[in-house]
Design an enzyme around this catalytic site. Sequence first.
Site, short mmCIF file in Angstrom:
data_model
loop_
_atom_site.label_atom_id
_atom_site.label_comp_id
_atom_site.label_asym_id
_atom_site.label_seq_id
_atom_site.Cartn_x
_atom_site.Cartn_y
_atom_site.Cartn_z
N HIS A 122 -4.97 7.52 7.16
CA HIS A 122 -5.55 6.17 7.15
C HIS A 122 -4.80 5.37 8.23
CE1 HIS A 122 -6.25 2.08 5.58
NE2 HIS A 122 -7.21 2.60 4.84
N ASP A 199 1.95 8.64 1.68
CA ASP A 199 1.01 7.55 1.44
C ASP A 199 0.21 7.93 0.20
OD1 ASP A 199 -1.23 5.99 1.32
OD2 ASP A 199 -1.86 6.32 3.39
N GLN A 202 -4.27 6.87 -2.51
CA GLN A 202 -5.41 7.51 -3.19
C GLN A 202 -4.96 8.51 -4.25
OE1 GLN A 202 -8.38 6.43 -2.93
NE2 GLN A 202 -8.20 5.19 -1.08
N LYS A 225 -5.99 -0.60 -6.27
CA LYS A 225 -6.82 0.61 -6.38
C LYS A 225 -6.64 1.27 -7.74
CE LYS A 225 -6.43 1.57 -1.42
NZ LYS A 225 -7.74 1.31 -0.85
N CYS A 365 -11.37 3.47 7.86
CA CYS A 365 -10.03 3.26 8.46
C CYS A 365 -9.39 4.59 8.85
CB CYS A 365 -9.10 2.50 7.53
SG CYS A 365 -9.63 0.83 7.21
N1 PLP Z 1 -3.73 4.73 2.69
C1 PLP Z 1 -4.85 5.22 2.17
C2 PLP Z 1 -4.99 6.70 2.05
C3 PLP Z 1 -5.87 4.36 1.76
O1 PLP Z 1 -6.99 4.86 1.25
C4 PLP Z 1 -5.69 2.98 1.89
C5 PLP Z 1 -6.76 2.04 1.51
O2 PLP Z 1 -7.91 2.35 1.50
C6 PLP Z 1 -4.49 2.51 2.43
C7 PLP Z 1 -3.54 3.41 2.82
C8 PLP Z 1 -4.24 1.06 2.60
O3 PLP Z 1 -4.18 0.40 1.39
P1 PLP Z 1 -4.04 -1.17 1.37
O4 PLP Z 1 -5.26 -1.70 2.09
O5 PLP Z 1 -4.02 -1.52 -0.07
O6 PLP Z 1 -2.81 -1.50 2.10
#
Ligand code: PLP
Length: 411
Positions: A122, A199, A202, A225, A365
């Site tokens: 992401h 990270d 998810q 989430k 993203c």
């Molecule tokens: N990393 C992953 C794998 C994500 O799916 C997301 C959000 O969709 C993020 C990071 C970023 O999360 P946030 O927008 O809550 O910072």
Amino acid sequence: MLDVARIRKDFPILDRMVYGKPLVYLDNAATSQKPRQVIDALVRYYETYNANIHRAVHCLGEEATAAYEEARARVAAFINAPSPECIVFTRNTTEAINLVAYTWGRANVSEGDEILLTEMEHHSNLIPWQRLAQDKGATVRYIGLRDDQTLDLNGLENVFDARTKMMAMPHVSNSMGTINPVEKLAGEARRHGVMSLVDGAQAAPHMKVDVQAINCDFYAFSAHKMLGPTGVGVLYARRELLEEMEPFLGGGEMIRKVTFEGATWNDIPWKFEAGTPNIADVIAFGAAIDYLNEIGMDEVRAHEMEITEYALQQLGKLDDIILYGPRDSQQRGGVVSFNVADLHPHDIGTVLDRHGVAIRAGHHCTQPLMRRLGVSGTARASFYIYNTPQEVDVLVEAVKAARKFFRNDTA
Ligand code: PLP
């Protein structure tokens, strides 16, 4: 087995209609819906003990401080962190990763060093490292994908070299649902003296996460989430690292002693929580964790596997559909990304919306990953505890309607 009918009663939003149709909310990878218990925790805070924390000498301040710190303890227990001091509250996953890239990264990455990522990042776990590399004259390298859209870990032990400083990876891909073997990756990184960041945006909402078993140095995720409010993220870090690292932002709360000449820093984790934090939302996040614990994360995972398998099976019956991610439900989370031959994902999303079905369409993203897959984007349905097989049926019928609408065919 989850009692989905009972769970659904806790989510007021699931009663609403969209364009005259019952809402089918399948955009959980973007953000989840919130149960009454979380909304009530927010209201209770504002109605009965709203106050600033840590410095008040009055009853309300003490109650708010206790509730805020209790939420931290619940988060620590939820991911099996060794202590609440290893949990830093941020605004979201993105800020948690930026915190590490900025503080640990600036102190430990130099010219010629290397940061190892994957091709399925992401942007949140990509841009902070690219910026760090640009500033420091370091390089970013990527672990590639196999044809089945899992990471290509052949020769993993050879991907590290003497200049590799950090390996950062997603626990679960938000675009394809692929679950990565983070224990193995973090273990290999540690064997080579390389730091690891996972990270978990998810993963933490959808499966049991044990940061000590993964044995990573950092783990990041977002409350919104996982049934919690927006505006709260979590950074788990090993205690020694937080102690060594310089603060991220400066201001109130993160200091111990301040003079006109300089300052010393507060203990961890408060050293990393400058200014008034997001008190109400952190407390309500505690209620979200209670809710998930009551269901049980193994049950959450089992339900999502079942519904994902059903969605793959039903969508897979459409002859012109392209499904992304591994087919084995053990290897994937509750994310189903797809394209329908010549239809644009945004067109699919728009027609689905008219059927009450909320999905995500676009690059999610993950622009470099989309380029790697040779597409501009995908349509993505993502599931959570309140989704049902009947909702998958509505999704499939709506996809058929989109095909019909744009092709004017009768299939
Ligand atoms: N990393 C992953 C794998 C994500 O799916 C997301 C959000 O969709 C993020 C990071 C970023 O999360 P946030 O927008 O809550 O910072």
